[in-house]
Design a protein around this motif. Structure first.
Motif, PDB file in Angstrom:
ATOM      1  N   GLN A   1       0.830  -1.206   0.000  1.00 62.78           N
ATOM      2  CA  GLN A   1       0.000   0.000   0.000  1.00 62.78           C
ATOM      3  C   GLN A   1       0.866   1.260   0.000  1.00 62.78           C
ATOM      4  OE1 GLN A   1      -2.744  -0.288   3.283  1.00 62.78           O
ATOM      5  NE2 GLN A   1      -3.369  -2.364   2.748  1.00 62.78           N
TER       6      GLN A   1
ATOM      7  N   SER B   1       4.657   3.252  -7.871  1.00 63.23           N
ATOM      8  CA  SER B   1       3.670   2.906  -8.900  1.00 63.23           C
ATOM      9  C   SER B   1       3.205   1.470  -8.694  1.00 63.23           C
ATOM     10  CB  SER B   1       4.292   3.066 -10.285  1.00 63.23           C
ATOM     11  OG  SER B   1       5.331   2.114 -10.483  1.00 63.23           O
ATOM     12  N   LEU B   2       2.082   1.139  -9.351  1.00 60.16           N
ATOM     13  CA  LEU B   2       1.555  -0.214  -9.238  1.00 60.16           C
ATOM     14  C   LEU B   2       2.554  -1.226  -9.790  1.00 60.16           C
ATOM     15  CD1 LEU B   2      -0.855  -1.957  -8.419  1.00 60.16           C
ATOM     16  CD2 LEU B   2      -1.793  -1.608 -10.705  1.00 60.16           C
TER      17      LEU B   2
ATOM     18  N   ILE C   1       5.262  -1.762  -7.167  1.00 55.60           N
ATOM     19  CA  ILE C   1       4.772  -2.587  -6.057  1.00 55.60           C
ATOM     20  C   ILE C   1       4.710  -4.054  -6.471  1.00 55.60           C
ATOM     21  CG2 ILE C   1       2.764  -3.060  -4.614  1.00 55.60           C
ATOM     22  CD1 ILE C   1       2.210  -0.054  -4.571  1.00 55.60           C
ATOM     23  N   GLY C   2       4.175  -4.309  -7.661  1.00 56.94           N
ATOM     24  CA  GLY C   2       4.096  -5.690  -8.128  1.00 56.94           C
ATOM     25  C   GLY C   2       5.466  -6.307  -8.340  1.00 56.94           C
TER      26      GLY C   2
END
Length: 303
Positions: free
Chosen positions: A48, A53-54, A57-58
């Protein structure tokens, strides 16, 4: 005769009415099963993260799930995921900037230089200093110089939030112990030039790779010292290590231009020995049947 109407069920006892927050929102609901094998614990500070950025995070989650020794270079990751090398490289830089990733170039016993990728599952946790790596240090996240205004008391500093990391610093391409020692000595000596730059051992260990990166780029220690100590705020510095970390990253010079190794001058041409046709004196000449210098002079004077 029509059947009697049933009495209305009031309040939350109605069978079609759900209690609690479920009937007030259509938000996320979890259908979880406890993992017993093949799982990875990921902290919410990564899952979170408010700034990553997404994709970062991934990618950070994927790296933490890999075993030690697994390839984690851009080429391998680009072959594994559809995002491509450019986006994956940008995501790796995000993770590195926030402390979830460290990349170090080390020399193997055979002399080969390889890149070692280190995934950090808790960047904010206190870490013991390791060779070539810096421990986490507590300092403000924003890359700006912080100082105490004139006439202010120490109570303001006591109310400052704690537990934040120092800004990230650049790292040298190769880990050379002598380079890190020179960087550590330079940082420890800053207090002799400005008493406000008295650094703790943890701050010095965090900043040393950044100074080593400058020294690796053929910047002299005197030039590094000037860049770190020039134009300091006249007020008292509250966190000098944060200011130095920002300067090391923001003012990092480009790598030194490649200089081709100096080539030795060509060896002088040695002509074969010949006998002068005029006086039979031996001398070196490229031409057979030539005259020596004295005979050529006599011939020119006679003409």
């Amino acid at each position: 005769m029509p059947p009697r109407a049933h009495a209305r069920v009031a309040g939350d006892k109605h069978p079609n009415r759900r209690s609690g927050a479920a009937h007030r929102t259509g938000g996320l609901q979890h259908d979880n099963t406890r993992h017993t094998t093949r799982f990875t614990v990921i902290g919410n500070h990564l899952a979170q993260h408010p700034e990553l950025s997404l994709l970062a995070i991934g990618l950070g989650t994927h790296l933490q799930s890999l075993p030690n020794g697994a390839p984690a270079d851009i080429k391998t990751l680009a072959a594994r995921f559809p995002e491509g090398a450019t986006r994956i490289a940008a995501a790796l830089r995000e993770l590195e900037a926030h402390g979830y990733l460290r990349r170090e170039r080390v020399r193997t016993p055979s002399g080969r230089i390889v890149t070692r990728t280190i995934s950090c599952n808790q960047p904010a946790a206190a870490r013991r200093p390791t060779e070539g790596a810096s421990p986490a240090a507590r300092a403000p996240r924003e890359p700006r110089a912080e100082h105490t205004p004139r006439g202010s008391s120490g109570s303001r500093a006591s109310r400052e939030p704690r537990g934040r990391l120092l800004p990230a610093v650049p790292r040298p391409e190769c880990h050379v112990p002598a380079l890190f020692q020179a960087a550590t000595d330079l940082l420890a000596d800053l207090r002799r030039h400005d008493s406000r730059l008295l650094l703790s051992a943890d701050d010095t260990a965090h900043l040393a790779p950044g100074v080593a990166a400058w020294l690796e780029r053929d910047v002299t220690p005197a030039a590094v010292r000037r860049a770190l100590t020039a134009d300091l705020p006249p007020e008292g510095l509250r966190r000098p290590a944060a200011l130095l970390a920002h300067r090391l990253a923001a003012q990092l010079p480009p790598p030194a231009p490649h200089r081709a190794p100096a080539t030795a001058p060509p060896a002088p041409v040695r002509y074969p020995m010949r006998n002068c046709d005029g006086c039979d004196r031996g001398f070196r000449s490229p031409h057979p049947g030539a005259l020596c210098r004295d005979c050529r002079t006599d011939l020119q004077e006679a003409a």
